[in-house]
Write a protein that holds these residues in place. Structure first.
Motif, PDB file in Angstrom:
ATOM      1  N   LEU A   1       0.834  -1.203   0.000  1.00 57.90           N
ATOM      2  CA  LEU A   1       0.000   0.000   0.000  1.00 57.90           C
ATOM      3  C   LEU A   1       0.867   1.251   0.000  1.00 57.90           C
ATOM      4  CD1 LEU A   1      -2.860  -0.862   2.527  1.00 57.90           C
ATOM      5  CD2 LEU A   1      -3.012  -0.687   0.040  1.00 57.90           C
ATOM      6  N   THR A   2       0.573   2.136  -0.928  1.00 63.51           N
ATOM      7  CA  THR A   2       1.284   3.414  -0.988  1.00 63.51           C
ATOM      8  C   THR A   2       0.366   4.589  -0.674  1.00 63.51           C
ATOM      9  OG1 THR A   2       0.899   3.484  -3.380  1.00 63.51           O
ATOM     10  CG2 THR A   2       2.995   2.575  -2.626  1.00 63.51           C
ATOM     11  N   GLY A   3      -0.937   4.349  -0.638  1.00 62.58           N
ATOM     12  CA  GLY A   3      -1.892   5.391  -0.284  1.00 62.58           C
ATOM     13  C   GLY A   3      -3.163   4.785   0.253  1.00 62.58           C
ATOM     14  N   PHE A   4      -3.770   5.481   1.235  1.00 63.61           N
ATOM     15  CA  PHE A   4      -5.015   5.011   1.834  1.00 63.61           C
ATOM     16  C   PHE A   4      -5.792   6.238   2.274  1.00 63.61           C
ATOM     17  CE2 PHE A   4      -7.839   2.869   4.817  1.00 63.61           C
ATOM     18  CZ  PHE A   4      -8.031   1.616   4.239  1.00 63.61           C
ATOM     19  N   VAL A   5      -6.982   6.421   1.711  1.00 64.96           N
ATOM     20  CA  VAL A   5      -7.760   7.636   1.945  1.00 64.96           C
ATOM     21  C   VAL A   5      -9.168   7.251   2.390  1.00 64.96           C
ATOM     22  CG1 VAL A   5      -8.587   9.813   0.965  1.00 64.96           C
ATOM     23  CG2 VAL A   5      -6.449   8.800   0.120  1.00 64.96           C
ATOM     24  N   VAL A   6      -9.619   7.872   3.491  1.00 58.07           N
ATOM     25  CA  VAL A   6     -10.973   7.646   3.993  1.00 58.07           C
ATOM     26  C   VAL A   6     -11.743   8.958   3.893  1.00 58.07           C
ATOM     27  CG1 VAL A   6     -12.391   6.892   5.936  1.00 58.07           C
ATOM     28  CG2 VAL A   6     -10.117   5.888   5.590  1.00 58.07           C
ATOM     29  N   VAL A   7     -12.844   8.937   3.146  1.00 52.85           N
ATOM     30  CA  VAL A   7     -13.670  10.132   2.929  1.00 52.85           C
ATOM     31  C   VAL A   7     -15.047   9.883   3.522  1.00 52.85           C
ATOM     32  CG1 VAL A   7     -14.721  11.657   1.214  1.00 52.85           C
ATOM     33  CG2 VAL A   7     -12.420  10.732   0.831  1.00 52.85           C
ATOM     34  N   ARG A   8     -15.425  10.734   4.445  1.00 49.99           N
ATOM     35  CA  ARG A   8     -16.734  10.635   5.099  1.00 49.99           C
ATOM     36  C   ARG A   8     -17.463  11.968   4.932  1.00 49.99           C
ATOM     37  NH1 ARG A   8     -21.058   7.989   7.864  1.00 49.99           N
ATOM     38  NH2 ARG A   8     -21.342   8.900   9.926  1.00 49.99           N
ATOM     39  N   ASN A   9     -18.709  11.932   4.497  1.00 48.93           N
ATOM     40  CA  ASN A   9     -19.482  13.157   4.286  1.00 48.93           C
ATOM     41  C   ASN A   9     -18.796  14.109   3.305  1.00 48.93           C
ATOM     42  OD1 ASN A   9     -21.287  12.171   6.194  1.00 48.93           O
ATOM     43  ND2 ASN A   9     -20.366  13.334   7.875  1.00 48.93           N
ATOM     44  N   GLY A  10     -18.010  13.552   2.375  1.00 52.08           N
ATOM     45  CA  GLY A  10     -17.369  14.366   1.353  1.00 52.08           C
ATOM     46  C   GLY A  10     -16.066  15.017   1.779  1.00 52.08           C
TER      47      GLY A  10
ATOM     48  N   TYR B   1       0.100   7.871   3.477  1.00 46.86           N
ATOM     49  CA  TYR B   1       0.947   7.567   2.322  1.00 46.86           C
ATOM     50  C   TYR B   1       2.248   6.949   2.813  1.00 46.86           C
ATOM     51  CZ  TYR B   1      -2.387  10.393  -0.217  1.00 46.86           C
ATOM     52  OH  TYR B   1      -3.556  10.868  -0.763  1.00 46.86           O
ATOM     53  N   ASP B   2       2.853   6.130   1.949  1.00 51.32           N
ATOM     54  CA  ASP B   2       4.064   5.422   2.350  1.00 51.32           C
ATOM     55  C   ASP B   2       4.918   5.156   1.119  1.00 51.32           C
ATOM     56  OD1 ASP B   2       5.894   4.196   3.980  1.00 51.32           O
ATOM     57  OD2 ASP B   2       4.562   2.605   4.667  1.00 51.32           O
ATOM     58  N   ASN B   3       6.121   4.650   1.349  1.00 51.25           N
ATOM     59  CA  ASN B   3       7.050   4.228   0.296  1.00 51.25           C
ATOM     60  C   ASN B   3       7.385   5.354  -0.675  1.00 51.25           C
ATOM     61  OD1 ASN B   3       7.132   1.541   1.275  1.00 51.25           O
ATOM     62  ND2 ASN B   3       5.215   1.082   0.212  1.00 51.25           N
TER      63      ASN B   3
ATOM     64  N   PHE C   1      -3.726   6.029 -15.220  1.00 53.36           N
ATOM     65  CA  PHE C   1      -2.981   6.467 -14.043  1.00 53.36           C
ATOM     66  C   PHE C   1      -3.734   7.624 -13.374  1.00 53.36           C
ATOM     67  CE2 PHE C   1       0.031   4.207 -16.497  1.00 53.36           C
ATOM     68  CZ  PHE C   1       1.113   3.864 -15.700  1.00 53.36           C
ATOM     69  N   LEU C   2      -4.002   7.512 -12.077  1.00 52.35           N
ATOM     70  CA  LEU C   2      -4.664   8.557 -11.300  1.00 52.35           C
ATOM     71  C   LEU C   2      -4.041   8.619  -9.907  1.00 52.35           C
ATOM     72  CD1 LEU C   2      -8.458   7.866 -12.068  1.00 52.35           C
ATOM     73  CD2 LEU C   2      -7.051   9.702 -13.035  1.00 52.35           C
ATOM     74  N   THR C   3      -4.342   9.676  -9.167  1.00 58.75           N
ATOM     75  CA  THR C   3      -3.925   9.767  -7.775  1.00 58.75           C
ATOM     76  C   THR C   3      -4.999   9.129  -6.888  1.00 58.75           C
ATOM     77  OG1 THR C   3      -5.014  11.859  -7.210  1.00 58.75           O
ATOM     78  CG2 THR C   3      -2.869  12.001  -8.319  1.00 58.75           C
ATOM     79  N   PRO C   4      -4.659   8.772  -5.644  1.00 60.35           N
ATOM     80  CA  PRO C   4      -5.686   8.245  -4.735  1.00 60.35           C
ATOM     81  C   PRO C   4      -6.834   9.218  -4.520  1.00 60.35           C
ATOM     82  CG  PRO C   4      -3.509   7.715  -3.900  1.00 60.35           C
ATOM     83  CD  PRO C   4      -3.304   8.643  -5.059  1.00 60.35           C
ATOM     84  N   ARG C   5      -6.541  10.516  -4.447  1.00 59.86           N
ATOM     85  CA  ARG C   5      -7.616  11.498  -4.283  1.00 59.86           C
ATOM     86  C   ARG C   5      -8.507  11.558  -5.523  1.00 59.86           C
ATOM     87  NH1 ARG C   5      -5.397  16.897  -1.149  1.00 59.86           N
ATOM     88  NH2 ARG C   5      -5.080  15.933   0.911  1.00 59.86           N
ATOM     89  N   ASP C   6      -7.924  11.369  -6.700  1.00 59.90           N
ATOM     90  CA  ASP C   6      -8.737  11.286  -7.922  1.00 59.90           C
ATOM     91  C   ASP C   6      -9.691  10.102  -7.837  1.00 59.90           C
ATOM     92  OD1 ASP C   6      -7.314  13.420  -9.005  1.00 59.90           O
ATOM     93  OD2 ASP C   6      -5.988  12.136 -10.190  1.00 59.90           O
ATOM     94  N   MET C   7      -9.187   8.976  -7.371  1.00 58.60           N
ATOM     95  CA  MET C   7     -10.017   7.787  -7.229  1.00 58.60           C
ATOM     96  C   MET C   7     -11.172   8.057  -6.265  1.00 58.60           C
ATOM     97  SD  MET C   7      -6.787   5.152  -6.990  1.00 58.60           S
ATOM     98  CE  MET C   7      -7.681   3.632  -6.654  1.00 58.60           C
TER      99      MET C   7
END
Length: 357
Positions: free
Chosen positions: A67-76, A83-85, A244-250
């Motif tokens: 894992l190089t990115g992990f994003v949790v979005v709640r209520n927008g 982020y790592d590595n 190719f996208l960023t985690p925030r794009d996803m």
């Protein structure tokens, strides 16, 4: 619990067990859409999330070295981001088969805009010139719907799916040259080639390269910088795994679905298309381990109806509408080879209980 799919039993590892916080709350009345890269980052407690979430993830995520990115979005808004590595929020990664969910989204947008008339249009009607000589006569009758649900009937081996396409000098011809061995809609077979066909169809009906069409109708409205796509030797963007996208794009893509196809008040996707795309359409297989919609996997394994995009290595856009929740797990392949392990237990056994209960 809805009838989207059969309830799947989840056996949590003991170290993944976390306390339940609360019952689910309804989604926010006024959706929060990030403008450009101006995401709102909120304290978890401010979004009614257990405040231990970031520290809990700080302990768990290093045990998943891919894992190089992990994003949790709640209520927008972002309530936890890791982020790592050597990766950060602005680093694009090869999202592999999450690309399929982007292409499926573009199909829905094409319907909304009138670029496509219906999902029952066929390969023979839309791209007859791209069907190779000697193809099975039934190939021309394959519909967009069957490609979306991966029930086209084309003979395909999911175990060699990626390697065969990568080795081919013409992935479209390779895909459409396979014999048709089942009735449409009857048998699910994971087929990245079929997703690539969907991208080629979009280019044909819009008269645009897929990159440009996606930028105009999806990425720019969502505040995503123009996506970078791998291409085939024929110049087609690879629709099965090439983006190719960023985690925030996803996360933005997940938010679009969470908001039933609207973004800043504008409708991009038909609501009925989203309902169908994220509901049971076919059985799926061991690739995602759940039933399949339109280029999205559907599940209720956590106790909530949910759906997710899935890419090789454990990349996820995981959406739980009842919790107003989007979780993104990202795996960057460019800088170091690492052990690959699915982070889905983190999402279902850690994040969701700390958000929903």
């Amino acid at each position: 619990m809805s009838s989207r799919c059969s309830r799947r039993m989840v056996v949590a590892l003991p170290w993944l067990m976390v306390p339940t916080l609360r019952s689910a709350t309804s989604a926010t009345a006024q959706p929060v859409n990030p403008s450009g890269d101006d995401w709102i980052v909120s304290d978890p407690a401010g979004e009614n999330v257990d405040p231990s979430l970031p520290s809990t993830l700080d302990e768990i995520l290093p045990t998943y070295p891919a894992l190089t990115g992990f994003v949790v979005v709640r209520n927008g808004v972002i309530v936890s981001e890791h982020y790592d590595n050597g990766y950060g929020p602005d680093d694009r990664i090869d999202i592999r088969s999450v690309t399929k969910s982007v292409v499926g989204t573009l199909i829905g947008i094409a319907l909304e805009r009138g670029d496509l008339a219906s999902l029952d249009q066929t390969i023979g009607a839309l791209i007859p010139d791209r069907i190779p000589d000697g193809a099975d006569a039934a190939t021309a009758g394959i519909t967009i719907r069957s490609l979306l649900t991966m029930t086209s009937g084309l003979d395909w081996n999911y175990r060699t799916d990626y390697s065969r396409l990568e080795a081919s000098d013409d992935p479209l011809s390779l895909t459409l040259s396979q014999p048709v061995v089942a009735d449409q809609g009857s048998v699910y077979v994971y087929n990245s080639g079929g997703s690539h066909v969907l991208g080629v169809i979009l280019e044909a009906v819009t008269g645009r390269q897929l990159e440009g069409y996606a930028d105009e109708v999806l990425f720019r409205p969502l505040g995503i910088e123009r996506g970078r796509w791998r291409e085939t030797p024929q110049g087609d963007a690879i629709g099965g795994y090439g983006l190719f996208l960023t985690p925030r794009d996803m996360a933005r893509l997940g938010l679009l679905y969470l908001q039933e196809g609207r973004w800043n008040g504008d409708r991009l996707l038909p609501a009925d298309y989203i309902e169908a795309a994220t509901s049971y359409q076919s059985d799926g297989d061991g690739t995602g381990g759940t039933p399949y919609g339109y280029q999205w996997w559907v599940t209720d394994a956590s106790g909530y109806d949910a759906f997710f995009a899935l890419g090789f290595g454990g990349q996820y856009i995981y959406v739980v509408p009842d919790l107003d929740l989007v979780v993104v797990a990202a795996v960057g392949f460019e800088r170091q080879p690492v052990e690959l392990r699915s982070p889905r237990p983190i999402i279902e056994d850690v994040v969701i209980p700390l958000v929903g209960g």
